[in-house]
Structures are given as C-alpha cells and as structure tokens.
Design a protein around this motif. Structure first.
Motif, mmCIF file in Angstrom:
data_model
loop_
_atom_site.group_PDB
_atom_site.id
_atom_site.type_symbol
_atom_site.label_atom_id
_atom_site.label_comp_id
_atom_site.label_asym_id
_atom_site.label_seq_id
_atom_site.Cartn_x
_atom_site.Cartn_y
_atom_site.Cartn_z
ATOM 1 N N CYS A 200 0.829 -1.211 0.000
ATOM 2 C CA CYS A 200 0.000 0.000 0.000
ATOM 3 C C CYS A 200 0.859 1.255 0.000
ATOM 4 C CB CYS A 200 -0.934 0.011 1.212
ATOM 5 S SG CYS A 200 -2.179 -1.301 1.185
ATOM 6 N N ASP A 201 0.404 2.266 -0.708
ATOM 7 C CA ASP A 201 1.108 3.547 -0.762
ATOM 8 C C ASP A 201 0.725 4.445 0.401
ATOM 9 O OD1 ASP A 201 2.369 3.238 -3.526
ATOM 10 O OD2 ASP A 201 0.252 2.900 -3.962
ATOM 11 N N ARG A 202 -0.537 4.350 0.830
ATOM 12 C CA ARG A 202 -1.014 5.126 1.969
ATOM 13 C C ARG A 202 -1.948 4.257 2.797
ATOM 14 N NH1 ARG A 202 -4.358 9.168 1.620
ATOM 15 N NH2 ARG A 202 -5.127 8.743 -0.495
ATOM 16 N N PHE A 203 -2.267 4.756 3.992
ATOM 17 C CA PHE A 203 -3.107 4.000 4.908
ATOM 18 C C PHE A 203 -4.159 4.921 5.526
ATOM 19 C CE2 PHE A 203 1.198 2.402 4.839
ATOM 20 C CZ PHE A 203 1.005 1.074 4.486
ATOM 21 N N ILE A 204 -5.357 4.369 5.706
ATOM 22 C CA ILE A 204 -6.426 5.023 6.459
ATOM 23 C C ILE A 204 -6.710 4.122 7.651
ATOM 24 C CG2 ILE A 204 -8.851 5.733 6.423
ATOM 25 C CD1 ILE A 204 -8.517 5.970 3.323
ATOM 26 N N ILE A 205 -6.500 4.626 8.853
ATOM 27 C CA ILE A 205 -6.683 3.812 10.058
ATOM 28 C C ILE A 205 -7.944 4.267 10.781
ATOM 29 C CG2 ILE A 205 -5.674 3.077 12.242
ATOM 30 C CD1 ILE A 205 -2.928 3.445 11.020
ATOM 31 N N LEU A 206 -8.875 3.335 10.931
ATOM 32 C CA LEU A 206 -10.128 3.607 11.635
ATOM 33 C C LEU A 206 -10.112 2.946 13.001
ATOM 34 C CD1 LEU A 206 -12.788 2.921 8.825
ATOM 35 C CD2 LEU A 206 -11.691 5.094 9.410
ATOM 36 N N ASP A 207 -10.746 3.605 13.957
ATOM 37 C CA ASP A 207 -10.922 3.028 15.287
ATOM 38 C C ASP A 207 -12.226 3.555 15.873
ATOM 39 O OD1 ASP A 207 -10.095 1.456 17.533
ATOM 40 O OD2 ASP A 207 -9.533 3.304 18.566
ATOM 41 N N LYS A 210 -14.131 6.121 13.818
ATOM 42 C CA LYS A 210 -13.519 7.414 13.515
ATOM 43 C C LYS A 210 -12.174 7.220 12.829
ATOM 44 C CE LYS A 210 -15.738 9.766 17.412
ATOM 45 N NZ LYS A 210 -15.541 10.568 18.631
ATOM 46 N N LEU A 211 -11.834 8.178 11.977
ATOM 47 C CA LEU A 211 -10.536 8.154 11.314
ATOM 48 C C LEU A 211 -9.499 8.703 12.292
ATOM 49 C CD1 LEU A 211 -9.924 9.258 7.645
ATOM 50 C CD2 LEU A 211 -8.200 9.579 9.414
ATOM 51 N N VAL A 212 -8.557 7.849 12.710
ATOM 52 C CA VAL A 212 -7.576 8.270 13.715
ATOM 53 C C VAL A 212 -6.225 8.632 13.115
ATOM 54 C CG1 VAL A 212 -8.690 7.003 15.583
ATOM 55 C CG2 VAL A 212 -6.942 5.858 14.212
ATOM 56 N N ALA A 213 -5.959 8.180 11.886
ATOM 57 C CA ALA A 213 -4.696 8.541 11.236
ATOM 58 C C ALA A 213 -4.784 8.224 9.752
ATOM 59 C CB ALA A 213 -3.525 7.796 11.858
ATOM 60 N N MET A 214 -4.018 8.985 8.969
ATOM 61 C CA MET A 214 -4.002 8.766 7.523
ATOM 62 C C MET A 214 -2.663 9.254 6.986
ATOM 63 S SD MET A 214 -6.876 9.994 4.749
ATOM 64 C CE MET A 214 -6.862 11.677 5.385
ATOM 65 N N GLY A 215 -2.092 8.508 6.039
ATOM 66 C CA GLY A 215 -0.834 8.921 5.431
ATOM 67 C C GLY A 215 -0.001 7.723 5.024
ATOM 68 N N ASN A 216 1.167 7.992 4.459
ATOM 69 C CA ASN A 216 2.080 6.890 4.144
ATOM 70 C C ASN A 216 2.819 6.476 5.421
ATOM 71 O OD1 ASN A 216 4.331 8.648 4.512
ATOM 72 N ND2 ASN A 216 4.213 9.310 2.377
ATOM 73 N N LEU A 217 3.667 5.478 5.311
ATOM 74 C CA LEU A 217 4.299 4.930 6.514
ATOM 75 C C LEU A 217 5.170 5.971 7.211
ATOM 76 C CD1 LEU A 217 4.503 2.350 8.188
ATOM 77 C CD2 LEU A 217 6.493 1.695 6.814
ATOM 78 N N ASP A 218 5.910 6.748 6.454
ATOM 79 C CA ASP A 218 6.759 7.765 7.074
ATOM 80 C C ASP A 218 5.926 8.824 7.791
ATOM 81 O OD1 ASP A 218 9.134 6.593 6.301
ATOM 82 O OD2 ASP A 218 9.287 7.745 4.434
ATOM 83 N N GLU A 219 4.811 9.213 7.191
ATOM 84 C CA GLU A 219 3.939 10.204 7.823
ATOM 85 C C GLU A 219 3.310 9.657 9.102
ATOM 86 O OE1 GLU A 219 2.576 12.590 3.749
ATOM 87 O OE2 GLU A 219 1.430 10.861 4.475
ATOM 88 N N LEU A 220 2.945 8.380 9.100
ATOM 89 C CA LEU A 220 2.387 7.768 10.308
ATOM 90 C C LEU A 220 3.447 7.645 11.401
ATOM 91 C CD1 LEU A 220 0.143 4.962 8.760
ATOM 92 C CD2 LEU A 220 -0.583 7.164 9.693
ATOM 93 N N ARG A 221 4.678 7.338 11.001
ATOM 94 C CA ARG A 221 5.771 7.277 11.986
ATOM 95 C C ARG A 221 5.992 8.656 12.622
ATOM 96 N NH1 ARG A 221 9.744 3.680 8.072
ATOM 97 N NH2 ARG A 221 9.146 1.611 8.868
#
Length: 245
Positions: A200-207, A210-221
């Motif tokens: 995957c190029d980017r990620f949408i993380i739901l919890d 609600k959307l708790v985070a979104m971005g590529n791996l470096d942005e999430l780090r």
C-alpha cells in the motif's frame, strides 16, 4: 479519476457506526483501509458502494456524486467482497458474461480480458463448470476474474486474501500492482498488515468508527513519534494506546 469522501457519517438505520470520515483515493495508488473488527471498515465500504444511505456527507468518483447519478458513479468502480457471491445456476463463463453485461462490455471483449486472468489463477479449464463444484478459494478467484476484467478506474477490495491459496494471494497482489501502475486507484481493506505495509502507498486507520490517522508509513511514523516502527506497531499504538520506545 479520484474517489472523494467528505464528512461521511452513517451506519444502519438511525445508529451511526462511522463518524465524520473524509479521505481521497487517487490514481496510481493503493490505499489500505485498516482497523479492528467493528472499527467501521465494512460500513465505510458499503456506503461507498451505495448499499447504505449516509446520514451526512458526500461521496464522488471523478466529480460524479453518488446522490446525483449512482449508475454513472458505480460504472467507475468494481468490488471484491470478503466472501464470494456467486449463482449456483450459472457457469463460470456465464458469470463472466453477466459481469460484462452489467458494465456494457461485449462478450468477445469480456472473454478476451478474462482468459489471461483465468490462466493465471488456473481456472481456464473451468469455464463450463458451475460454482457449486468450486472450493471457497476457487469461488473467490472467480470474483477476482470478474472484478478485474471490468478494468475500471477504482477498485474496492474487502479482505481479499481470505480463503485464497498462496498462488491466488500472489496473483491478486500482482494484479493490484499492475492496475495501480496503469493508473487505477485501489482501496483495500485487510487485516494482514505486513502485506499492507509492503503493497500500500497510503493507509487510512479507523478506530471505533472514527478516522484516527491517515498517510504513508513515514507520515504515520512522524505522527506517532515511532521512527522505525512497522505498520503493526503503529496500528497497535493508535488503537490500543500503547507506548513504544
């Protein structure tokens, strides 16, 4: 061709399951939709497919709003569900033709597109067979063939690897990469985070809807302060509140 979701809130009846979700899926990218069971992934996907009516929010593909022209909206996407949905009365070949008819593709073109897919998934000798004789994995491969022969701008894939053998999983991943490289956008829900991290190029993380985070791996780090973390580490940190050094 971009899919846009703005301030989407919805669920089943009056009960909201997802709350104020906004994101985009752009051409030439695979976006991983990540979350625990019950986080809202399937509900989000059902709204995107027009199977649920949102309480609020907007959804569009290439500026075609789902509320204004749902048929044009749907012709721009294809969907692979978590569990295969086939008709016992139709052969594999007839499933291909039925899919083609739904998207305005003639039979000759549909079969020409399907045959390479069938060969890669080792289903090319099963055209006249009814799905009642197929294993779950073979049924899922039929869904893959029908989805990819359409060649749309947007793919929505829900837990695609369940029931697939290693050949099926790798073929599926190869097809996703090929279509992404040819300009398509792929939204993929999966629990297999190591695979998601790789493809995957980017990620949408739901919890909890609600959307708790979104971005590529470096942005999430960067967001989490976990400089060398894997997607698994980040996911657990965001959904369980655990702290990592």
């Amino acid at each position: 061709m971009t899919i846009k979701v703005n301030n989407l809130t919805g669920g089943y009846g009056k009960k909201a399951v997802i709350h104020d979700i906004s994101f985009e899926c752009k051409p030439n990218e695979v976006v991983g939709l990540i979350g625990l069971n019950g986080a809202g992934k399937s509900t989000t996907i059902k709204h995107l497919l027009g199977l649920l009516t949102p309480q609020q929010g907007e959804m569009s593909i290439n500026d075609v709003d789902i509320k204004e022209d749902i048929e044009s909206y749907r012709r721009n996407l294809t969907y692979i569900p978590e569990s295969p949905v086939l008709y016992d009365e139709l052969t594999l070949e007839e499933h291909i033709y039925m899919t083609a008819m739904a998207y305005g593709i003639d039979k000759k073109t549909a079969l020409e597109r399907a045959m390479p897919l069938l060969k890669r998934l080792r289903l090319d000798n099963e055209l006249k067979v009814f799905p009642i004789h197929f294993s779950k994995g073979m049924k899922q491969k039929v869904m893959i063939v029908c989805a990819f022969l359409v060649e749309p701008a947007q793919y929505i894939i829900d837990e695609p690897f369940l029931g697939l053998d290693p050949l099926g999983i790798q073929t599926m991943l190869d097809l996703i990469v090929e279509r992404r490289n040819n300009g398509a956008s792929v939204l993929m829900s999966t629990h297999i985070l190591a695979t998601a991290e790789r493809y995957c190029d980017r990620f949408i993380i739901l919890d909890k809807g609600k959307l708790v985070a979104m971005g590529n791996l470096d942005e999430l780090r960067m967001k989490t302060g976990l400089e060398s973390a894997t997607l698994d580490d980040i996911y657990i940190h965001l959904t369980q509140g655990e702290q990592y050094e």
